[in-house]
Write a protein that holds these residues in place. Structure first.
Motif, mmCIF file in Angstrom:
data_model
loop_
_atom_site.group_PDB
_atom_site.id
_atom_site.type_symbol
_atom_site.label_atom_id
_atom_site.label_comp_id
_atom_site.label_asym_id
_atom_site.label_seq_id
_atom_site.Cartn_x
_atom_site.Cartn_y
_atom_site.Cartn_z
ATOM 1 N N VAL A 85 0.920 -1.231 -0.167
ATOM 2 C CA VAL A 85 -0.062 -0.024 0.066
ATOM 3 C C VAL A 85 0.787 1.312 -0.031
ATOM 4 O O VAL A 85 0.627 2.186 -0.886
ATOM 5 C CB VAL A 85 -0.978 0.106 1.240
ATOM 6 N N PRO A 86 1.903 1.481 0.809
ATOM 7 C CA PRO A 86 2.901 2.704 0.771
ATOM 8 C C PRO A 86 3.181 2.836 -0.366
ATOM 9 O O PRO A 86 3.332 4.008 -0.871
ATOM 10 C CB PRO A 86 3.709 2.374 1.730
ATOM 11 N N THR A 87 3.832 1.848 -1.118
ATOM 12 C CA THR A 87 4.489 2.168 -2.413
ATOM 13 C C THR A 87 3.463 2.467 -3.593
ATOM 14 O O THR A 87 3.769 3.231 -4.654
ATOM 15 C CB THR A 87 5.305 0.828 -2.904
ATOM 16 N N GLY A 88 2.160 1.777 -3.271
ATOM 17 C CA GLY A 88 1.078 2.092 -4.274
ATOM 18 C C GLY A 88 0.781 3.701 -4.143
ATOM 19 O O GLY A 88 0.506 4.359 -5.207
ATOM 20 N N ARG A 89 0.696 4.019 -3.065
ATOM 21 C CA ARG A 89 0.648 5.328 -2.676
ATOM 22 C C ARG A 89 1.669 6.348 -3.486
ATOM 23 O O ARG A 89 1.400 7.329 -4.230
ATOM 24 C CB ARG A 89 0.326 5.908 -1.408
ATOM 25 N N GLU A 90 2.861 5.781 -3.342
ATOM 26 C CA GLU A 90 4.121 6.850 -3.943
ATOM 27 C C GLU A 90 3.849 6.679 -5.428
ATOM 28 O O GLU A 90 4.241 7.863 -6.136
ATOM 29 C CB GLU A 90 5.323 6.180 -3.453
ATOM 30 N N ILE A 91 3.460 5.686 -5.922
ATOM 31 C CA ILE A 91 3.258 5.471 -7.448
ATOM 32 C C ILE A 91 2.020 6.441 -7.901
ATOM 33 O O ILE A 91 2.263 7.126 -8.951
ATOM 34 C CB ILE A 91 2.819 4.063 -7.922
ATOM 35 N N MET A 92 0.893 6.379 -7.156
ATOM 36 C CA MET A 92 -0.161 7.475 -7.449
ATOM 37 C C MET A 92 0.479 8.857 -7.779
ATOM 38 O O MET A 92 0.157 9.539 -8.457
ATOM 39 C CB MET A 92 -1.109 7.311 -6.408
ATOM 40 N N ALA A 93 1.296 9.285 -6.666
ATOM 41 C CA ALA A 93 1.472 10.490 -6.210
ATOM 42 C C ALA A 93 2.766 10.986 -7.490
ATOM 43 O O ALA A 93 2.679 12.143 -8.262
ATOM 44 C CB ALA A 93 2.325 10.718 -5.206
ATOM 45 N N ALA A 94 3.508 9.910 -7.927
ATOM 46 C CA ALA A 94 4.742 10.225 -8.956
ATOM 47 C C ALA A 94 4.056 10.300 -10.135
ATOM 48 O O ALA A 94 4.439 11.112 -11.087
ATOM 49 C CB ALA A 94 5.797 9.205 -8.635
ATOM 50 N N SER A 95 2.999 9.575 -10.350
ATOM 51 C CA SER A 95 2.326 9.413 -11.916
ATOM 52 C C SER A 95 1.259 10.561 -12.045
ATOM 53 O O SER A 95 0.955 10.749 -13.263
ATOM 54 C CB SER A 95 1.741 8.016 -12.172
ATOM 55 N N ALA A 96 0.996 11.209 -11.071
ATOM 56 C CA ALA A 96 -0.436 12.219 -11.165
ATOM 57 C C ALA A 96 0.049 13.280 -12.038
ATOM 58 O O ALA A 96 -0.786 13.748 -12.860
ATOM 59 C CB ALA A 96 -0.524 12.698 -9.741
ATOM 60 N N PRO A 97 1.250 13.810 -12.249
ATOM 61 C CA PRO A 97 1.415 14.977 -13.208
ATOM 62 C C PRO A 97 1.046 14.592 -14.842
ATOM 63 O O PRO A 97 0.620 15.313 -15.352
ATOM 64 C CB PRO A 97 2.936 15.215 -13.044
ATOM 65 N N LEU A 106 -2.676 -3.958 -4.239
ATOM 66 C CA LEU A 106 -1.716 -3.643 -3.062
ATOM 67 C C LEU A 106 -1.723 -4.561 -1.896
ATOM 68 O O LEU A 106 -1.622 -4.041 -0.693
ATOM 69 C CB LEU A 106 -2.286 -2.007 -2.749
ATOM 70 N N GLY A 107 -2.199 -5.782 -2.120
ATOM 71 C CA GLY A 107 -2.132 -6.611 -0.938
ATOM 72 C C GLY A 107 -3.524 -6.384 -0.240
ATOM 73 O O GLY A 107 -4.279 -5.769 -0.382
ATOM 74 N N GLN A 307 -8.255 0.086 0.450
ATOM 75 C CA GLN A 307 -6.724 0.293 0.208
ATOM 76 C C GLN A 307 -6.126 -0.967 -0.406
ATOM 77 O O GLN A 307 -4.821 -0.957 -0.711
ATOM 78 C CB GLN A 307 -5.965 0.724 1.441
ATOM 79 N N SER A 308 -6.923 -1.898 -0.878
ATOM 80 C CA SER A 308 -6.365 -2.865 -1.633
ATOM 81 C C SER A 308 -5.928 -2.544 -2.980
ATOM 82 O O SER A 308 -5.468 -3.413 -3.878
ATOM 83 C CB SER A 308 -7.023 -4.240 -1.586
ATOM 84 N N GLY A 309 -6.349 -1.455 -3.416
ATOM 85 C CA GLY A 309 -5.958 -0.934 -4.800
ATOM 86 C C GLY A 309 -7.183 -0.679 -5.650
ATOM 87 O O GLY A 309 -8.534 -0.881 -5.146
ATOM 88 N N PHE A 310 -6.932 -0.622 -6.955
ATOM 89 C CA PHE A 310 -8.260 -0.302 -7.918
ATOM 90 C C PHE A 310 -7.638 -0.965 -9.320
ATOM 91 O O PHE A 310 -6.414 -1.087 -9.392
ATOM 92 C CB PHE A 310 -8.719 1.048 -7.899
#
Length: 339
Positions: A85-97, A106-107, A307-310
């Motif tokens: 889940v933490p890495t998934g959040r980082e990916i969402m933030a990094a890819s947002a632009p 996300l497990g 929070q298991s993702g989408f």
């Protein structure tokens, strides 16, 4: 271009899940293996590239910085990630632009609820493998077991008897069905969670201490009479440990199962399929199995809630997730004489 980030727990299987649907829908792929298991994923890509045109499937190994480059690239239209889940959040933030499309698995912290009408010995083997396949290092393993008080000790004893007969050791030696924890950080987490449960007064039915000798071997561990707020219950242990909790009222068991912030899978065990399905519909999870756990099929969509993702993998929905519809609309000329 599909950017895929493969996990360490199933470095071949999940890489294939990410690559093959993407190719089927006409995409190219750049995949990053886990730092813990790069060779397995790289070998899959090498074999595919013996028959594919150059540049269709590409692998780039390295640390998290490599993953960040893939996620932030404007040339990547879609990211597929299986992990925490933490890495998934980082990916969402990094890819947002780039407003990149995402499929995130996300497990979870899957709950299994055992109703009082079951035969404990009849379900014990399937229940065991629902929790301990791949040493419990599977997102969709049963990780919390809720058992009605009337049959609690019988279920614990039946699981203990199954565990007694499952050999653990070097996977290259004939007959071993269970192996080590894959990496040191995960091993240390398992040790810490069990030690904490023991300190809280939980009953360690079997296992509970690392095995002597080389390798990160931790025995199958059954933990009974554990508090609901213990980290072994509230966190995803991702290892060969199963906390077993009592309940008396079904409503209470459902509420406790749903209390987790993640919702990948769950299961209900009962001799009455209709009753089990009624309970299943009350559980907030992407997949709820009845009298089995973690069974997936490539034609059946799979994904989590909360929070298991989408996003979804497998089936028609999984193929659609790695494609983008386009509508081409022609202007229709008026037909002479039409009203």
């Amino acid at each position: 271009v599909i950017g895929a980030i493969a996990p360490w727990n199933w470095p071949v299987l999940i890489a294939i899940w990410q690559i093959v649907p993407s190719l089927r829908m006409g995409n190219t792929v750049v995949i990053k293996p886990s730092e813990f298991t790069p060779m397995a994923t790289l070998e899959v890509v090498r074999l595919m590239n013996t028959v594919l045109p150059p540049g269709v499937v590409n692998a780039v190994s390295g640390d998290g910085e490599v993953g960040r480059r893939i996620v932030t690239s404007p040339e990547v239209a879609k990211i597929m990630f299986t992990g925490s889940v933490p890495t998934g959040r980082e990916i969402m933030a990094a890819s947002a632009p780039n407003l990149c499309r995402l499929t995130l698995e996300l497990g979870g912290n899957d709950a299994a609820i055992v109703l009082p009408d079951v035969d404990p010995e009849a379900i014990a083997m399937d229940l065991f493998w629902g929790a301990f396949i791949n040493m419990g290092q599977t997102c969709a393993c049963a990780k919390r077991l809720y058992v009605h008080d009337d049959i609690y000790e019988d279920v614990v004893a039946a699981l203990d008897a199954v565990a007694e007969g499952i050999p653990m050791g070097n996977g290259l030696e004939e007959g071993n069905l269970l192996g080590p924890v894959q990496n040191r950080p995960q091993f240390d987490k398992v040790v810490s969670l069990v030690d904490d449960a023991r300190a809280r007064g939980a009953r360690i039915v079997r296992g509970g201490r690392p095995l002597d000798g080389p390798g990160l071997f931790y025995p199958v561990t059954l933990v009974a009479d554990i508090d609901e707020d213990a980290p072994l219950v509230t966190e995803e242990q991702f290892g060969p440990v199963l906390p077993i909790l009592r309940y008396q009222l079904l409503d209470d068991a459902v509420a406790r199962a749903n209390a987790s912030p993640v919702g990948l899978g769950a299961s209900v065990w009962s001799s009455d399929p209709g009753r089990a399905e009624d309970v299943a519909r009350r559980l907030d999870a992407g997949t709820v199995w009845i009298n089995q756990h973690g069974v997936i099929h490539p034609m059946v969509p799979f994904g989590g809630s909360k929070q298991s993702g989408f996003g979804l993998e497998f089936g028609i929905e999984g193929l659609k997730s790695v494609s983008r519809p386009q509508v081409i609309s022609h202007r229709k000329e008026a037909v002479a004489g039409a009203a």
